[in-house]
Design a protein around this motif. Structure first.
Motif, PDB file in Angstrom:
ATOM      1  N   ILE A  73      63.601  82.972  -2.878  1.00 23.70           N
ATOM      2  CA  ILE A  73      62.594  83.553  -3.495  1.00 23.70           C
ATOM      3  C   ILE A  73      61.663  82.771  -4.289  1.00 23.70           C
ATOM      4  O   ILE A  73      61.920  81.762  -4.994  1.00 23.70           O
TER       5      ILE A  73
ATOM      6  N   GLU B 215      57.713  82.403  -6.420  1.00 26.26           N
ATOM      7  CA  GLU B 215      56.685  83.189  -6.946  1.00 26.26           C
ATOM      8  C   GLU B 215      55.576  82.124  -7.672  1.00 26.26           C
ATOM      9  O   GLU B 215      56.128  81.160  -7.892  1.00 26.26           O
TER      10      GLU B 215
ATOM     11  N   MET C 130      63.819  85.822 -11.058  1.00 25.56           N
ATOM     12  CA  MET C 130      64.260  85.416  -9.854  1.00 25.56           C
ATOM     13  C   MET C 130      65.503  84.669  -9.785  1.00 25.56           C
ATOM     14  O   MET C 130      66.512  84.816  -9.066  1.00 25.56           O
TER      15      MET C 130
ATOM     16  N   SER D 263      64.582  90.862  -5.109  1.00 29.05           N
ATOM     17  CA  SER D 263      63.307  90.837  -5.859  1.00 29.05           C
ATOM     18  C   SER D 263      63.463  92.156  -6.660  1.00 29.05           C
ATOM     19  O   SER D 263      63.485  93.271  -6.109  1.00 29.05           O
TER      20      SER D 263
ATOM     21  N   LYS E 206      60.543  94.457  -5.771  1.00 32.74           N
ATOM     22  CA  LYS E 206      60.636  95.169  -4.547  1.00 32.74           C
ATOM     23  C   LYS E 206      61.315  96.010  -4.644  1.00 32.74           C
ATOM     24  O   LYS E 206      61.275  97.247  -4.040  1.00 32.74           O
TER      25      LYS E 206
END
Length: 179
Positions: free
Chosen positions: A34, A36, A76, A138, A141
């Motif tokens: 992931i 960001e 994360m 996430s 999400k």
């Protein structure tokens, strides 16, 4: 000083964190990868398996972004190691959920079943016809998809029918005879 922002983030075994020039943080772990984008003002440093987030000065914007940046990176790390999940309950006669492949099908008293395909990185589980589990790496999400499912038919205050989170308490109202 930000109480959350100054806390160090310990990097567990099997997790790698990379930061590029534009302050995009990529975290790889056993459950996936992931990334960001973090504010360019924040200074990220890794030493001895610990990541720290520092701000350059005490401007209002930097103070606001300090704790946020640390929380995003920590979420994360938690996501790629253990993952996140939200549990939902369905209350009401005839209301039920079922899984068809990766699509969640909800029968919620409408004239048609509501179909919700699983977004990328999200998995649905239906352990019972009145329970739904949303899982993913996430946190944002997972929370958004769970909120979208709950919005199909939110709980109503008179009989408590609808979709609610498992920890949620519905404050009930008396009906017409409650005078």
């Amino acid at each position: 000083m930000s109480r959350i922002g100054k806390l160090p983030i310990t990097i567990p075994a099997g997790v790698t964190i990379t930061v590029d020039d534009s302050n995009t943080v990529t975290v790889k772990g056993p459950k996936g990868e992931i990334s960001e984008s973090i504010s360019r003002n924040m200074e990220l440093s890794t030493e001895n398996g610990v990541l720290t987030v520092k701000r350059p000065n005490d401007n209002k914007e930097n103070r606001a972004l300090h704790g946020l940046s640390r929380s995003l990176i920590n979420n994360m790390v938690i996501g790629v190691t253990t993952g996140f999940q939200k549990n939902l309950e369905i209350n009401g006669t005839g209301y039920r959920a079922q899984l068809q492949g990766t699509t969640l099908v909800l029968n919620m008293g409408y004239s048609h079943p509501v179909e919700m395909p699983a977004p990328e990185g999200i998995t649905f589980e239906v352990p019972a016809p009145n329970r739904i589990t949303v899982k993913g790496i996430s946190k944002q999400k997972v929370g958004q998809v769970a909120a979208d499912i709950r919005a199909v038919r939110g709980p109503e205050p008179y009989k408590g029918k609808g979709i609610k989170y498992d920890y949620e308490t519905i404050i009930r109202k008396e009906g017409k005879t409650g005078k």
